[in-house]
Design an enzyme around this catalytic site. Structure first.
Site, PDB file in Angstrom:
ATOM      1  N   TYR A 194       0.832  -1.209   0.000  1.00  0.00           N
ATOM      2  CA  TYR A 194       0.000   0.000   0.000  1.00  0.00           C
ATOM      3  C   TYR A 194       0.858   1.247   0.000  1.00  0.00           C
ATOM      4  O   TYR A 194       2.081   1.178   0.168  1.00  0.00           O
ATOM      5  CB  TYR A 194      -0.953  -0.014   1.210  1.00  0.00           C
ATOM      6  CG  TYR A 194      -0.321   0.328   2.543  1.00  0.00           C
ATOM      7  CD1 TYR A 194       0.522  -0.566   3.207  1.00  0.00           C
ATOM      8  CD2 TYR A 194      -0.558   1.562   3.150  1.00  0.00           C
ATOM      9  CE1 TYR A 194       1.090  -0.250   4.435  1.00  0.00           C
ATOM     10  CE2 TYR A 194       0.006   1.879   4.382  1.00  0.00           C
ATOM     11  CZ  TYR A 194       0.830   0.972   5.019  1.00  0.00           C
ATOM     12  OH  TYR A 194       1.395   1.297   6.226  1.00  0.00           O
ATOM     13  N   LYS A 223       6.396  -1.704   1.864  1.00  0.00           N
ATOM     14  CA  LYS A 223       5.218  -1.158   2.556  1.00  0.00           C
ATOM     15  C   LYS A 223       4.085  -2.168   2.433  1.00  0.00           C
ATOM     16  O   LYS A 223       3.152  -2.030   1.628  1.00  0.00           O
ATOM     17  CB  LYS A 223       4.849   0.214   1.972  1.00  0.00           C
ATOM     18  CG  LYS A 223       4.064   1.091   2.938  1.00  0.00           C
ATOM     19  CD  LYS A 223       4.110   2.540   2.530  1.00  0.00           C
ATOM     20  CE  LYS A 223       3.136   3.421   3.289  1.00  0.00           C
ATOM     21  NZ  LYS A 223       3.283   3.450   4.739  1.00  0.00           N
ATOM     22  N   GLU A 255      12.814   2.650  13.622  1.00  0.00           N
ATOM     23  CA  GLU A 255      11.812   3.672  13.265  1.00  0.00           C
ATOM     24  C   GLU A 255      10.691   3.606  14.280  1.00  0.00           C
ATOM     25  O   GLU A 255      10.827   2.993  15.331  1.00  0.00           O
ATOM     26  CB  GLU A 255      11.306   3.423  11.840  1.00  0.00           C
ATOM     27  CG  GLU A 255      10.683   2.058  11.646  1.00  0.00           C
ATOM     28  CD  GLU A 255      10.146   1.819  10.228  1.00  0.00           C
ATOM     29  OE1 GLU A 255       9.897   2.797   9.503  1.00  0.00           O
ATOM     30  OE2 GLU A 255       9.960   0.651   9.876  1.00  0.00           O
ATOM     31  N   LEU A 259      11.120   1.521   6.853  1.00  0.00           N
ATOM     32  CA  LEU A 259      10.461   2.022   5.646  1.00  0.00           C
ATOM     33  C   LEU A 259      11.174   3.308   5.208  1.00  0.00           C
ATOM     34  O   LEU A 259      11.384   4.200   6.033  1.00  0.00           O
ATOM     35  CB  LEU A 259       8.993   2.324   5.943  1.00  0.00           C
ATOM     36  CG  LEU A 259       8.226   2.690   4.675  1.00  0.00           C
ATOM     37  CD1 LEU A 259       7.882   1.436   3.884  1.00  0.00           C
ATOM     38  CD2 LEU A 259       6.978   3.469   4.996  1.00  0.00           C
TER      39      LEU A 259
HETATM   40  N1  PDD Z   1       2.888   5.136   7.562  1.00  0.00           N
HETATM   41  N2  PDD Z   1       7.636   3.885   8.875  1.00  0.00           N
HETATM   42  C1  PDD Z   1       6.479   3.186   8.941  1.00  0.00           C
HETATM   43  C2  PDD Z   1       6.491   1.824   9.531  1.00  0.00           C
HETATM   44  C3  PDD Z   1       5.290   3.769   8.446  1.00  0.00           C
HETATM   45  O1  PDD Z   1       4.145   3.065   8.489  1.00  0.00           O
HETATM   46  C4  PDD Z   1       5.322   5.088   7.911  1.00  0.00           C
HETATM   47  C5  PDD Z   1       4.108   5.769   7.365  1.00  0.00           C
HETATM   48  C6  PDD Z   1       6.552   5.770   7.875  1.00  0.00           C
HETATM   49  C7  PDD Z   1       6.689   7.162   7.303  1.00  0.00           C
HETATM   50  O2  PDD Z   1       6.686   7.151   5.899  1.00  0.00           O
HETATM   51  P1  PDD Z   1       6.128   8.388   5.065  1.00  0.00           P
HETATM   52  O3  PDD Z   1       6.885   9.590   5.516  1.00  0.00           O
HETATM   53  O4  PDD Z   1       6.422   8.033   3.664  1.00  0.00           O
HETATM   54  O5  PDD Z   1       4.650   8.503   5.373  1.00  0.00           O
HETATM   55  C8  PDD Z   1       7.684   5.128   8.357  1.00  0.00           C
HETATM   56  C9  PDD Z   1       1.675   5.601   6.938  1.00  0.00           C
HETATM   57  C10 PDD Z   1       1.413   7.064   7.054  1.00  0.00           C
HETATM   58  C11 PDD Z   1       0.518   4.718   7.386  1.00  0.00           C
HETATM   59  O6  PDD Z   1       0.725   3.513   7.439  1.00  0.00           O
HETATM   60  O7  PDD Z   1      -0.588   5.222   7.630  1.00  0.00           O
END
Ligand code: PDD
Length: 276
Positions: A22, A135, A167, A191
């Site tokens: 996703y 992801k 993270e 991620l």
């Molecule tokens: N999640 N690490 C993880 C495990 C995440 O699920 C996310 C973001 C990030 C940050 O990535 P980005 O800056 O590209 O949003 C890091 C999204 C927002 C979610 O699952 O809703």
């Protein structure tokens, strides 16, 4: 269509196996933020699970535009989700078309109260698999880890693997030590955040001293500041960790600077110069 009317087969591999990937793309003033980068990461995730991309980037862009147009609000969070499709339950890859699902929700920036006071976090051992760069929709480990924070009245769980920061359960984490912004390097253990990249670019372009290097658990506990980033939460200060204040317990100077730079960047790139 209205979300209540959308349905999928119970045999969808997303439902049965969590077999899919996703993206979450923030939309400001009805324009997707860093779309090329999000679609690039989507391709990386699809390659990681050996699933063919059903659309070209131009087709994705058109679909996203249509979803944004059909939903209310200037700022939205577009969610897109691709699974390996519907097939009789068998672990082996089926030869069927993928399932694609997209939705959009209102994107609300963190409240000024949260930005002024910061949020609480807890730490936990990162017990996820070793392809955290994908992801994946198989988010059970992240869900369980996040709940540790919720149960402690905190808003994020900061993950430590083998003594090093990886993270957050749904965010990337930076710390400040000796006035230097420190970011863990991208690897299969985290991620590659789109917001993480924006923050590092802003730091590089505005003389904020930073280093991308492994960050130890002890450095997290003795950090002068902790910042979390994600597409839906932008840049936020973590001011309590495991029920103790982070340094003064107030958002620090690096957060204030980077948050301001982020808002300016958004304004110039997305809103024609108006800082919201
Ligand atoms: N999640 N690490 C993880 C495990 C995440 O699920 C996310 C973001 C990030 C940050 O990535 P980005 O800056 O590209 O949003 C890091 C999204 C927002 C979610 O699952 O809703």
């Amino acid at each position: 269509m209205p979300i209540e009317k959308a349905c999928i087969s119970v045999l969808d591999r997303g439902f049965i196996f969590g077999d899919g990937v996703y993206e979450v793309i923030p939309v400001y003033s009805r324009r997707p933020f860093r779309l090329v980068e999000h679609l690039h990461r989507l391709q990386h995730s699809l390659d990681g699970i050996r699933l063919e991309n059903p659309y070209t980037n131009d087709e994705w862009s058109d679909l996203i535009e249509q979803v944004v147009a059909k939903n209310e609000g200037e700022d939205q969070s577009v969610y897109l989700h691709i699974t390996r499709g519907v097939a009789k339950r068998d672990h082996a890859f089926p030869k069927v078309p993928p399932t694609v699902f997209m939705m959009s929700n209102p994107l609300l920036p963190p409240s000024s109260e949260l930005l002024e006071n910061g949020v609480a976090a807890v730490t936990a051992s990162d017990n996820r698999w070793v392809r955290c760069d994908i992801k994946s929709i198989s988010l059970l480990p992240n869900v369980l880890l996040r709940q540790i924070a919720v149960d402690a009245d905190a808003s994020e769980t900061i993950l430590i693997r083998d003594g090093y920061l990886t993270e957050g359960s749904a965010s990337n984490i930076f710390i400040v030590k000796d006035q230097v912004l420190l970011a863990p390097p991208k690897s299969h253990l985290m991620l590659p955040g789109i917001t993480y990249d924006v923050v590092l670019e802003l730091a590089a372009n505005n003389n904020v001293i930073y280093e991308v290097r492994d960050v130890t658990e002890d450095e997290v506990f003795s950090a002068e500041e902790i910042l979390l980033t994600s597409s839906t939460r932008e840049v936020m200060p973590v001011t309590r960790l495991n029920n103790k204040p982070v340094d003064t317990g107030k958002p620090g100077a690096k957060f204030i600077h980077l948050h301001q730079l982020y808002q300016q960047y958004k304004a110039t790139h997305m809103r024609g110069g108006v800082v919201s």
